[in-house]
Design an enzyme around this catalytic site. Structure first.
Site, PDB file in Angstrom:
ATOM      1  CG  ASP A 166      -1.015  -7.224   6.643  1.00 37.49           C
ATOM      2  OD1 ASP A 166      -2.108  -6.835   7.076  1.00 37.49           O
ATOM      3  OD2 ASP A 166       0.064  -6.691   6.975  1.00 37.49           O
ATOM      4  CG  ASP A 192       0.861  -4.279  11.586  1.00 32.38           C
ATOM      5  OD1 ASP A 192       1.428  -5.169  10.935  1.00 32.38           O
ATOM      6  OD2 ASP A 192      -0.220  -3.786  11.254  1.00 32.38           O
ATOM      7  CD  GLU A 239      -3.407  -3.126   6.984  1.00 32.86           C
ATOM      8  OE1 GLU A 239      -2.797  -2.802   8.022  1.00 32.86           O
ATOM      9  OE2 GLU A 239      -3.267  -2.516   5.911  1.00 32.86           O
ATOM     10  CG  HIS A 289      -1.249   0.489  11.672  1.00 34.60           C
ATOM     11  ND1 HIS A 289      -1.351   0.873  10.359  1.00 34.60           N
ATOM     12  CD2 HIS A 289      -1.430  -0.856  11.674  1.00 34.60           C
ATOM     13  CE1 HIS A 289      -1.534  -0.191   9.586  1.00 34.60           C
ATOM     14  NE2 HIS A 289      -1.592  -1.253  10.369  1.00 34.60           N
ATOM     15  CG  HIS A 345      -3.957  -5.327  12.753  1.00 34.93           C
ATOM     16  ND1 HIS A 345      -4.891  -4.340  12.609  1.00 34.93           N
ATOM     17  CD2 HIS A 345      -2.978  -5.051  11.830  1.00 34.93           C
ATOM     18  CE1 HIS A 345      -4.510  -3.517  11.636  1.00 34.93           C
ATOM     19  NE2 HIS A 345      -3.364  -3.928  11.145  1.00 34.93           N
ATOM     20  CE1 TYR A 405       5.763  -3.180   9.203  1.00 31.00           C
ATOM     21  CE2 TYR A 405       5.609  -1.912  11.227  1.00 31.00           C
ATOM     22  CZ  TYR A 405       5.120  -2.888  10.387  1.00 31.00           C
ATOM     23  OH  TYR A 405       3.990  -3.574  10.731  1.00 31.00           O
ATOM     24  CG  HIS A 427       4.751  -7.335   8.863  1.00 31.88           C
ATOM     25  ND1 HIS A 427       4.225  -7.995   7.776  1.00 31.88           N
ATOM     26  CD2 HIS A 427       3.773  -6.504   9.298  1.00 31.88           C
ATOM     27  CE1 HIS A 427       2.994  -7.572   7.555  1.00 31.88           C
ATOM     28  NE2 HIS A 427       2.696  -6.676   8.471  1.00 31.88           N
ATOM     29  CG  HIS A 443      -0.793  -0.250   2.487  1.00 31.48           C
ATOM     30  ND1 HIS A 443       0.146   0.465   3.170  1.00 31.48           N
ATOM     31  CD2 HIS A 443      -1.325  -1.123   3.367  1.00 31.48           C
ATOM     32  CE1 HIS A 443       0.177   0.043   4.411  1.00 31.48           C
ATOM     33  NE2 HIS A 443      -0.687  -0.920   4.559  1.00 31.48           N
TER      34      HIS A 443
END
Ligand code: FEO
Length: 397
Positions: free
Chosen positions: A82, A165, A80, A146, A78, A193, A224, A24
């Protein structure tokens, strides 16, 4: 695919996205990983999942340890995609599993996945615990680090933090631990990051660090990249600095140019800054990607941005960079806009106005030179760089 035991009974079962180059808006030349963790106890827990197209890789690693249909709890730290992208597939394989998440996590999942209304949810708040046998899972909400749904999972008996994250880096590697890669590369990727993902949420990061400060932790396993076990102190220290928007006494010059005049101004400014004893990074927007430049923004006390005037405004490359900056909200910077023009001259003026909107301190009015700068004008521009350099040094004391 093999799982990797990181603590007794706790396994990394994530997936490695070797060829990811774009996330993104963020270039990821080293690829990335999506880290899921399996806690094998009286009750079996999977903490987070991976992007949907890597679900089989994760399942293969889980199968290396247990039959995935045995999963009792699926923690979604989270929403999101991913990290939640493989939740629907896991819930098909382990339909009796409970989805453990925050209230906002449940709402987010229900907006993402068709079958999610059928799932059994266990909603958790900060401070709540889940006992799985010899381990306890403690949950701490970290809203806006986030996303609103973000939370972390802590295993006190293992001194292990699973912060999703936070503390991540976009690195694909067959190595799992920080001491196998070394601080330099990890620091660089963790900074990039942070600058591209976490930067707008400094206050929330400080709050989260405070909340985690009292915990006994000897390993941080993010969602990650690489797991922190040897450079824990280093990564926490730089997170504190970044969250406080602390910078170094150095300058970043970012510019684009049409016929070379704005470039000449950029180079004159560099000369002045260097004469004042301030190190300078100079980035050309036609060859440096905005996500790479953000790593320099993270630590630079002064940011100088140059654009010529095109069609009564700034160049689109500069505009894109400023739009990206606006969203990431770096604070406590000294700013200076500059540019060249044939007529009108709105480019540098618009850049300056945006810097003012960011709340940056402008040490002087924008520099705007018609057509091609003459040597006298370049001297004046160099002087402006020198003055800014003095301000950078003063601001750093
Ligand atoms: Fe790695 Fe916010 O997802």
């Amino acid at each position: 695919m093999q799982a990797k035991e990181i603590k007794p009974g706790v396994y990394w079962v994530g997936a490695i996205d070797w060829n990811l180059r774009y996330f993104h808006g963020y270039l990821t030349p080293r690829g990335t990983s999506y880290n899921a963790y399996l806690v094998v106890d009286d009750k079996i827990t999977l903490v987070d999942t991976v992007k949907d197209y890597l679900c089989d890789e994760m399942l293969s690693r889980i199968r290396d340890v247990i039959d995935p249909s045995q999963i009792d709890y699926l923690v979604v730290n989270h929403v999101e995609m991913d990290h939640s992208g493989s939740v629907p597939e896991v819930m098909k394989i382990a339909p009796r599993a409970q989805v453990v998440t925050s209230t906002k996590g449940k709402k987010g999942l229900q907006r993402h996945y068709q079958d999610s209304d059928q799932w059994d949810y266990l909603m958790v708040n900060s401070g709540e615990e889940l006992n799985t046998g010899k381990y306890t899972l403690q949950f701490v909400q970290t809203p806006m680090v986030h996303w609103p749904d973000s939370m972390v999972t802590y295993l006190p008996e293992a001194k292990l933090l699973l912060p999703n994250d936070a503390f991540g880096q976009h690195i694909a590697s067959y190595q799992r631990f920080d001491d196998e890669l070394g601080w330099d590369v990890l620091h660089e990727e963790a900074a990039k990051y942070y600058a591209n993902i976490v930067l707008p949420y400094g206050k929330q990061v400080s709050k989260a660090l405070e909340a985690l400060g009292g915990l006994d932790i000897d390993m941080i396993a993010p969602s990650h990249g690489i797991i922190w076990r040897s450079y824990l102190g280093n990564i926490i220290e730089v997170y504190q600095e970044w969250a406080a928007q602390q910078t170094e006494p150095k300058a970043l010059i970012v510019y684009d140019t049409m016929w070379g005049s704005t470039k000449k101004l950029a180079l004159a400014l560099r000369e002045g800054l260097e004469e004042a004893g301030v190190p300078v990074v100079i980035r050309f927007l036609q060859t440096s990607h905005i996500s790479e430049i953000m790593t320099d923004v993270l630590t630079s006390r002064a940011v100088l941005i140059g654009s010529p005037t095109l069609n009564n405004g700034m160049l689109p490359t500069v505009s894109a960079f400023l739009t990206y900056l606006k969203g990431l909200r770096p604070q406590n910077r000294l700013g200076l806009a500059f540019g060249s023009y044939g007529w009108g001259g709105q480019g540098a003026k618009e850049v300056s106005a945006m810097m003012e909107d960011f709340g940056w301190k402008l040490t002087q009015e924008y520099l705007n030179i018609p057509y091609i700068p003459e040597s006298e004008e370049l001297e004046q521009v160099k002087e402006a760089g020198k003055n800014l350099g003095e301000a950078v040094k003063k601001a750093s004391t």
